[in-house]
Each structure stands twice: as structure tokens, then as C-alpha cells.
Design an enzyme around this catalytic site. Structure first.
Site, PDB file in Angstrom:
ATOM      1  N   GLY A  41       0.828  -1.200   0.000  1.00  0.00           N
ATOM      2  CA  GLY A  41       0.000   0.000   0.000  1.00  0.00           C
ATOM      3  C   GLY A  41       0.860   1.247   0.000  1.00  0.00           C
TER       4      GLY A  41
ATOM      5  N   ASP B 267     -12.588   7.479   9.367  1.00  0.00           N
ATOM      6  CA  ASP B 267     -12.471   7.161   7.942  1.00  0.00           C
ATOM      7  C   ASP B 267     -12.970   5.747   7.656  1.00  0.00           C
ATOM      8  OD1 ASP B 267     -11.984   7.620   5.275  1.00  0.00           O
ATOM      9  OD2 ASP B 267      -9.809   7.320   5.408  1.00  0.00           O
TER      10      ASP B 267
END
Length: 270
Positions: free
Chosen positions: A6, A121
Site C-alpha cells: 500500500g 475514515d
């Protein structure tokens, strides 16, 4: 390090092996930020927040070194597929699988809130799925519930299509804001569509502020629960554990009954 898994604007996440032979995820600041106090402080906040949470449905913090030459945190590696990629590839979650997914994600959020943390989030990109088991990841903008707001009025921080309306308006994040994002994420899991549509940021935010959620195709009783979680007034949204309880299977393995919220802590069967 075994592989890069990532990358964002501030950090890179690697798959690695620790001294005990476990696969772990290591989040490391990008080189240009390793000496920036603001970036290091943000990583330290992330580490403190994630360290407080203990949950079967949340990636756990294992270690970290904020003052190292290469500041980093070490987290549980979660195998599986991000919900954001899973649904387009294999289709929306259906039936009992959807209800189990929604309930377990609500349990994850309940554990986060019980630890005195706001995730801020919750979105399809931050939920890893293996089978119908979700794991909530990425505490990059999480904060402890009583901490000072780390964003300024006018800033939109998080994944815009899944943000609560009060955050778009510049208000403080709360547990109710996370609940709104939970509902928007479950709606995506059920339909393959962001509930407030795609397109320009302005258009998406306008639909969120107007309460124009597209829940077409979400089955009952899940749709009714999502409507309660997507209420415009955060004070009218029940807490995460209320939703987990409402989604619990009936004795004998039956599906949950349709329910609706009569008050913040109340539930009634339909």
C-alpha cells in the site's frame, strides 16, 4: 520487508516478517517526511489511538518506533480483499452474508468507540474482507475522543463519499459521525454503489447534506437500519452497538427481524 502492499501521500505499507515469524504490516513515513514534526506527530497520534483498541474485527497494533531514523508502526497483517475491490469483482453481498458483515463491522466500530477512539475514515477502502468477516484498518486520521480537533474548519478529511454531513460542514467528529460512515459503507457492500453517488466532490457533498441516500436494492431489515444510521441529525443516530444488536441472528439461526429506532438507545420490532 517482503513486499509493498500500500502507498499513500504520507506513508508506505509493507508486508514483512517479524522476529516471531509472523507476517505483519509495517507503515513507514515516506522519506521526505521523516524529519517533518507534523508528520511524526500524526503517526504518533495514529499509534496511540490504535494501541487502545482491542477487537477481533480491528487490525491490532503490534509495535512502533516514532523516533527511529525511519518512523514506523507495526500492525497485524490482515489477509483478504478490500471491500472497495471485492464488490466490483464478485458482486454485492447478499442475504445472511450481508447481515453478518454489517453486524461484525458494527461490532468493530463499537470496540473502537468503547476504547475512547474515533476512527474518522470508515469506508470501503479501509475494510478488509475474508469470506464475510470484515476487519477495520487504517487509523491514519483516528483520534482519541477527547482530543483537540486536528483539522480546521473548511477542510474535508476522510473519504468524501462516506463522510457524515456535520463533518462536511466543519463540525467536530463524534461517534455518530463514524456510525454514518458505517452505514454508507454497508450500503456500498449491498449495492456496489456509493449511496450518495459518484461525480464531483461538490455534487456528492450536496447529496449528503440533503440526505439523498440511494438505498435501492438494499434488502430489509438492513435498509431500515441504514436509514436510521444516515439520519441528518447526529443526535438521532443510534450507537454502533445498537446496530450490532439489531442485526444479531434470532435463536435457531433465523434472520434478524425488521427493527426501527424509537430513540437513541431504544429499539422496536416491526
Amino acid at each position: 520487508m517482503l513486499d509493498e502492499i500500500g502507498r499513500g501521500s504520507t506513508a508506505v505499507v509493507y508486508l514483512a516478517m517479524d522476529s516471531r515469524g509472523r507476517e505483519v504490516a509495517v507503515k513507514e513515513l515516506v522519506p521526505e517526511l521523516t524529519g517533518v514534526p507534523e508528520a511524526i506527530d500524526r503517526l504518533a497520534r495514529e499509534m496511540r489511538a490504535q494501541a487502545r483498541v482491542r477487537s477481533a474485527y480491528v487490525a491490532g497494533l503490534l509495535d512502533g518506533a516514532i523516533t527511529a531514523e525511519r518512523p514506523h508502526v507495526v500492525m497485524q497483517y490482515v489477509p483478504g480483499c478490500p471491500l472497495y475491490d471485492l464488490v466490483p469483482a464478485y458482486g454485492p453481498l447478499r442475504g445472511d452474508r450481508l447481515a453478518r458483515f454489517a453486524r461484525r463491522l458494527a461490532l468493530a466500530l463499537g470496540d473502537v468507540h468503547d476504547a475512547g477512539v474515533l476512527h474518522r475514515d470508515v469506508s470501503p477502502g479501509n475494510v478488509i474482507v475474508m469470506g464475510d468477516r470484515p476487519t477495520l484498518i487504517d487509523f491514519g486520521i483516528a483520534q482519541e475522543s477527547g482530543a483537540d480537533q486536528i483539522t480546521r474548519r473548511g477542510m474535508v478529511v476522510g473519504t468524501p463519499a462516506y463522510l457524515a454531513p456535520e463533518l462536511i460542514e466543519g463540525e467536530r467528529a463524534t461517534t455518530a459521525s463514524d456510525v454514518f460512515s458505517w452505514a454508507a459503507t454497508v450500503a456500498f457492500a449491498a449495492t456496489g454503489r456509493p449511496p450518495f453517488g459518484r461525480g464531483s466532490l461538490h455534487g456528492v457533498c450536496f447529496r449528503i447534506l440533503r440526505g439523498q441516500a440511494d438505498l435501492d436494492g438494499v434488502p430489509e431489515p438492513v435498509a431500515g437500519l441504514l436509514r436510521a444510521a444516515l439520519r441528518r441529525d447526529p443526535a438521532e443516530r443510534p450507537p454502533a452497538r445498537w446496530f450490532a444488536g439489531a442485526l444479531a441472528p434470532l435463536p435457531g439461526g433465523g434472520r434478524p427481524r425488521a427493527v426501527h429506532a424509537t430513540a437513541r438507545d431504544g429499539v422496536a420490532a416491526a
